[in-house]
Design a protein around this motif. Structure first.
Motif, PDB file in Angstrom:
ATOM      1  N   ILE A 117       0.844  -1.199   0.000  1.00 46.71           N
ATOM      2  CA  ILE A 117       0.000   0.000   0.000  1.00 46.71           C
ATOM      3  C   ILE A 117       0.882   1.254   0.000  1.00 46.71           C
ATOM      4  N   PRO A 118       0.771   2.115  -1.026  1.00 47.70           N
ATOM      5  CA  PRO A 118       1.543   3.364  -1.048  1.00 47.70           C
ATOM      6  C   PRO A 118       1.074   4.290   0.079  1.00 47.70           C
ATOM      7  N   PRO A 119       1.937   5.142   0.627  1.00 49.84           N
ATOM      8  CA  PRO A 119       3.371   5.242   0.321  1.00 49.84           C
ATOM      9  C   PRO A 119       4.219   4.277   1.151  1.00 49.84           C
ATOM     10  N   TYR A 120       3.551   3.400   1.909  1.00 54.70           N
ATOM     11  CA  TYR A 120       4.283   2.545   2.849  1.00 54.70           C
ATOM     12  C   TYR A 120       5.006   1.386   2.167  1.00 54.70           C
ATOM     13  N   ASP A 121       4.717   1.161   0.888  1.00 54.27           N
ATOM     14  CA  ASP A 121       5.341   0.048   0.190  1.00 54.27           C
ATOM     15  C   ASP A 121       6.861   0.145   0.184  1.00 54.27           C
ATOM     16  N   ASN A 122       7.380   1.382   0.307  1.00 59.48           N
ATOM     17  CA  ASN A 122       8.828   1.581   0.262  1.00 59.48           C
ATOM     18  C   ASN A 122       9.383   2.073   1.606  1.00 59.48           C
ATOM     19  N   TYR A 123       8.639   1.860   2.687  1.00 61.62           N
ATOM     20  CA  TYR A 123       9.104   2.272   4.016  1.00 61.62           C
ATOM     21  C   TYR A 123      10.167   1.322   4.572  1.00 61.62           C
ATOM     22  N   TYR A 124      10.242   0.133   4.023  1.00 61.61           N
ATOM     23  CA  TYR A 124      11.195  -0.873   4.488  1.00 61.61           C
ATOM     24  C   TYR A 124      12.050  -1.339   3.315  1.00 61.61           C
ATOM     25  N   THR A 125      13.112  -2.068   3.606  1.00 60.89           N
ATOM     26  CA  THR A 125      14.009  -2.536   2.553  1.00 60.89           C
ATOM     27  C   THR A 125      13.561  -3.908   2.072  1.00 60.89           C
ATOM     28  N   TRP A 126      13.005  -3.938   0.872  1.00 60.62           N
ATOM     29  CA  TRP A 126      12.536  -5.174   0.242  1.00 60.62           C
ATOM     30  C   TRP A 126      13.430  -5.518  -0.936  1.00 60.62           C
ATOM     31  N   HIS A 127      13.557  -6.818  -1.194  1.00 61.54           N
ATOM     32  CA  HIS A 127      14.390  -7.265  -2.321  1.00 61.54           C
ATOM     33  C   HIS A 127      13.849  -8.601  -2.829  1.00 61.54           C
ATOM     34  N   PRO A 128      13.765  -8.781  -4.163  1.00 65.19           N
ATOM     35  CA  PRO A 128      13.217 -10.037  -4.693  1.00 65.19           C
ATOM     36  C   PRO A 128      14.137 -11.233  -4.525  1.00 65.19           C
ATOM     37  N   GLY A 129      15.388 -10.987  -4.109  1.00 67.93           N
ATOM     38  CA  GLY A 129      16.327 -12.079  -3.949  1.00 67.93           C
ATOM     39  C   GLY A 129      17.009 -12.435  -5.257  1.00 67.93           C
ATOM     40  N   ARG A 130      17.721 -13.541  -5.270  1.00 68.88           N
ATOM     41  CA  ARG A 130      18.440 -13.972  -6.461  1.00 68.88           C
ATOM     42  C   ARG A 130      18.114 -15.444  -6.733  1.00 68.88           C
ATOM     43  N   MET A 131      18.185 -15.828  -7.981  1.00 69.75           N
ATOM     44  CA  MET A 131      17.890 -17.204  -8.379  1.00 69.75           C
ATOM     45  C   MET A 131      19.185 -17.979  -8.578  1.00 69.75           C
ATOM     46  N   GLU A 132      19.258 -19.144  -7.966  1.00 71.94           N
ATOM     47  CA  GLU A 132      20.394 -20.044  -8.154  1.00 71.94           C
ATOM     48  C   GLU A 132      19.878 -21.432  -8.488  1.00 71.94           C
ATOM     49  N   ASN A 133      20.171 -21.880  -9.711  1.00 74.95           N
ATOM     50  CA  ASN A 133      19.720 -23.204 -10.162  1.00 74.95           C
ATOM     51  C   ASN A 133      18.214 -23.388  -9.971  1.00 74.95           C
ATOM     52  N   GLY A 134      17.476 -22.313 -10.284  1.00 77.90           N
ATOM     53  CA  GLY A 134      16.027 -22.383 -10.198  1.00 77.90           C
ATOM     54  C   GLY A 134      15.463 -22.202  -8.810  1.00 77.90           C
ATOM     55  N   THR A 135      16.316 -21.945  -7.826  1.00 75.24           N
ATOM     56  CA  THR A 135      15.867 -21.757  -6.436  1.00 75.24           C
ATOM     57  C   THR A 135      16.094 -20.314  -6.015  1.00 75.24           C
ATOM     58  N   ARG A 136      15.053 -19.716  -5.423  1.00 73.38           N
ATOM     59  CA  ARG A 136      15.176 -18.326  -4.950  1.00 73.38           C
ATOM     60  C   ARG A 136      15.897 -18.305  -3.608  1.00 73.38           C
ATOM     61  N   LYS A 137      16.866 -17.402  -3.480  1.00 71.74           N
ATOM     62  CA  LYS A 137      17.643 -17.276  -2.255  1.00 71.74           C
ATOM     63  C   LYS A 137      17.731 -15.802  -1.849  1.00 71.74           C
ATOM     64  N   PRO A 138      18.119 -15.540  -0.598  1.00 73.16           N
ATOM     65  CA  PRO A 138      18.283 -14.145  -0.170  1.00 73.16           C
ATOM     66  C   PRO A 138      19.239 -13.387  -1.078  1.00 73.16           C
ATOM     67  N   PRO A 139      19.135 -12.064  -1.102  1.00 74.44           N
ATOM     68  CA  PRO A 139      19.935 -11.243  -2.018  1.00 74.44           C
ATOM     69  C   PRO A 139      21.445 -11.367  -1.821  1.00 74.44           C
ATOM     70  N   ASN A 140      21.870 -11.676  -0.600  1.00 71.69           N
ATOM     71  CA  ASN A 140      23.306 -11.689  -0.314  1.00 71.69           C
ATOM     72  C   ASN A 140      23.560 -12.475   0.977  1.00 71.69           C
ATOM     73  N   ASN A 141      24.774 -12.395   1.456  1.00 71.68           N
ATOM     74  CA  ASN A 141      25.165 -13.173   2.635  1.00 71.68           C
ATOM     75  C   ASN A 141      25.087 -12.393   3.938  1.00 71.68           C
ATOM     76  N   TRP A 142      24.334 -11.295   3.983  1.00 73.69           N
ATOM     77  CA  TRP A 142      24.254 -10.489   5.188  1.00 73.69           C
ATOM     78  C   TRP A 142      23.646 -11.298   6.333  1.00 73.69           C
TER      79      TRP A 142
END
Length: 569
Positions: free
Chosen positions: A138-163
């Motif tokens: 819901i705008p404008p709250y859609d960007n109030y937090y840090t969202w990320h679609p992640g990354r695909m590895e061999n067809g599997t979705r994983k977190p964006p990084n190793n944080w």
């Protein structure tokens, strides 16, 4: 008073043209941290509350405290005991009502006592309205937090990084509703706000104004290190400290902490505070090394907490180690900053746990008698120790996310037990025999009421030194530090007309006889003001010869010139 811009123009473009004017008394005042759940329970539910704080405000006059800092009291599901806020403008009912808070403010101000709130800007609770709306896009709250679609590895979705989260495990959690991961540098229930969004920055400024309009005197800013993250979302380099990818120490935090933007936002908050007629405090909780912590002085705050007496001081420290800690922070004041001295807080083992009681008295002497601001964690004034907390009674999320074999090494519960007021039921903390954390079993012999009757108690030392610190003449005393032998560190607060005070600390395991004539213009004899452990010479003499003073092992001795007229109590 300091003019920040005077020594920061070259590297701090955001603050050009601004001269900060922090409260005058911030340069040498006493701040007391109250952990509200553990301070005083008024309603008998076993949890401390605001009415309980009001009941005990006179304690601060007795210990010469000028300001209190309340750990979080805002609306929260209490996953992390108030550091997961669900409403920044409401008081958590466990602690009371807004009327209770307003009454506390008035009662404190009637006693010339300032009140600071814990400001938690890095994250909210997942129960906060902002997050619930962000989750639904819901705008404008859609960007109030840090969202990320992640990354695909061999067809599997994983977190964006190793944080990795401070509480261990990935700093990212997937939500089907958004088809994305959200960032949380603390618990899963504490999503990080997105400060790259100007709406978030405005919201937080409005929250500051809301409480300033109520009359609060300033803020302690929580987790300042984590406000901004690098938006490239790159993997952090491995630290080499552990092979466990779920350990917080798995990576070097070059993208998730101490970003330049963390410093740049502080002047915007300072500007909010400076709009008010009465001076307001702004102090910061740092996590980085000394260099990164010192950097905060250039950005309009009163001071970042100096944690060196916690992180860099041990029972094995030499006199040279101690002198380095003291001189590093004191030299800040020569450039217009405010040095400060912290021996404990709600995230660390208690002082006596770390140092043992004899050396803890020496550290308390540093905290109270060195120039600058004194910060006292509740219970330190009576030498509270850590109690045993069973696995079944453990409530700290750090302990609960560990296991039964290891929880005691990480849980912060032992440092958060109820204040020991007297030897009655629940140490006088509550009328309820069942408290949110068990009262330390030593409360029958270690409590404020009994210590007030004992001239050799920890409280007697604290009260004696707090009176000394309060003296206007003492405040103007010059600081001189000396290494007298491998484990004996000494410092003097000298004045030309009102006498001088000499504090000598022995961190070694053996008595040491030292020569104090290394201090310039010191008289041949000094009066004994305090001795934490009585040696043969101090047991029968109230005056010592400066060329030969015996300092017992693991102790502190405080001496004054005979003409010192600022000594009280």
């Amino acid at each position: 008073m300091r003019a920040v811009i005077a020594f920061g123009v070259a590297i701090l473009p955001l603050v050009i043209g601004i001269t900060w004017k922090p409260p005058e008394k911030a340069t040498d005042f006493s701040l007391y941290q109250i952990y509200p759940r553990s301070y005083k329970d008024n309603d008998g539910d076993g949890i401390g509350d605001l009415r309980g704080v009001i009941q005990r405000l006179d304690h601060f006059a007795e210990t010469n405290v000028q300001a209190i800092w309340l750990s979080p009291i805002l609306r929260s599901p209490m996953v992390d005991f108030g550091y997961d806020i669900s409403n920044f403008r409401e008081i958590e009912p466990i602690f009371g009502t807004m009327k209770d808070f307003e009454d506390l403010l008035k009662a404190a101000h009637d006693r010339n006592l300032s009140v600071l709130l814990d400001f938690v800007p890095n994250h909210t609770s997942v129960e906060h309205e902002w997050f619930q709306k962000s989750l639904q896009g819901i705008p404008p709250y859609d960007n109030y937090y840090t969202w990320h679609p992640g990354r695909m590895e061999n067809g599997t979705r994983k977190p964006p990084n190793n944080w990795v989260s401070v509480y261990n495990g990935p700093a990212w959690t997937w939500r089907d509703e958004r088809q994305a991961y959200y960032l949380h540098q603390f618990t899963v229930q504490q999503p990080d706000l997105n400060y790259h969004n100007p709406n978030v920055r405005r919201e937080m400024e409005d929250i500051l104004r809301f409480w300033l309009d109520k009359g609060v005197d300033g803020f302690r800013i929580d987790a300042m290190t984590f406000i901004y993250e690098d938006q490239r979302f790159l993997d952090e380099p491995l630290s080499g400290q552990t092979d466990d990818p779920n350990s917080y120490y798995y990576t070097e935090k070059i993208y998730t902490s101490d970003q330049q933007s963390n410093y740049d936002i502080l002047p915007t908050w300072r500007q909010v505070l400076d709009k008010y007629k009465q001076p307001k405090y702004m102090v910061v909780e740092p996590f980085g090394n000394t260099e990164k912590t010192m950097k905060y002085y250039y950005y309009g705050i009163d001071f970042p907490f100096n944690l060196d007496l916690i992180t860099n001081l041990t029972v094995h420290s030499t006199a040279a180690d101690i002198k380095h800690i003291v001189d590093t922070w004191y030299n800040i004041s020569l450039e217009g900053g405010t040095p400060n001295w912290v021996a404990g807080n709600h995230d660390r083992n208690r002082l006596i746990k770390r140092m043992g009681e004899p050396r803890a008295r020496a550290v308390t002497t540093f905290v109270l008698l060195l120039p600058g601001a004194t910060i006292t964690y509740y219970g330190e004034e009576i030498g509270m120790t850590e109690g045993y907390i069973s696995w079944e009674d453990t409530v700290d999320p750090l302990g609960c996310t560990s296991n039964k074999a290891q929880y005691q090494s990480v849980s912060r519960d032992p440092a958060r037990t109820p204040f020991q007021w007297n030897n009655s039921v629940s140490a006088g903390f509550s009328s309820n025999s069942h408290t949110w954390l068990p009262v330390n079993s030593n409360y029958k012999t270690l409590n404020l009421a009994d210590e007030k009757k004992d001239n050799n108690s920890y409280y007697a030392l604290y009260e004696k030194l707090s009176k000394l610190k309060k003296s206007p003449h003492f405040k103007r005393g010059n600081l001189v530090t000396k290494v007298l032998d491998e484990y004996v560190f000494a410092f003097a607060r000298e004045t030309e007309k009102h006498g001088s005070v000499y504090a000598i600390t022995n961190f070694g395991d053996k008595d040491s006889t030292v020569d104090l004539s290394v201090f310039d213009n010191i008289p041949s004899k000094l009066d004994v003001y305090y001795a934490s452990t009585i040696s043969n010479i101090l047991s029968w003499e109230s005056v010592v010869q400066v060329r030969r003073v015996t300092i017992p092992a693991a102790s502190v001795v405080i001496l004054t010139t005979p003409n010192a007229n600022f000594v009280t109590g």
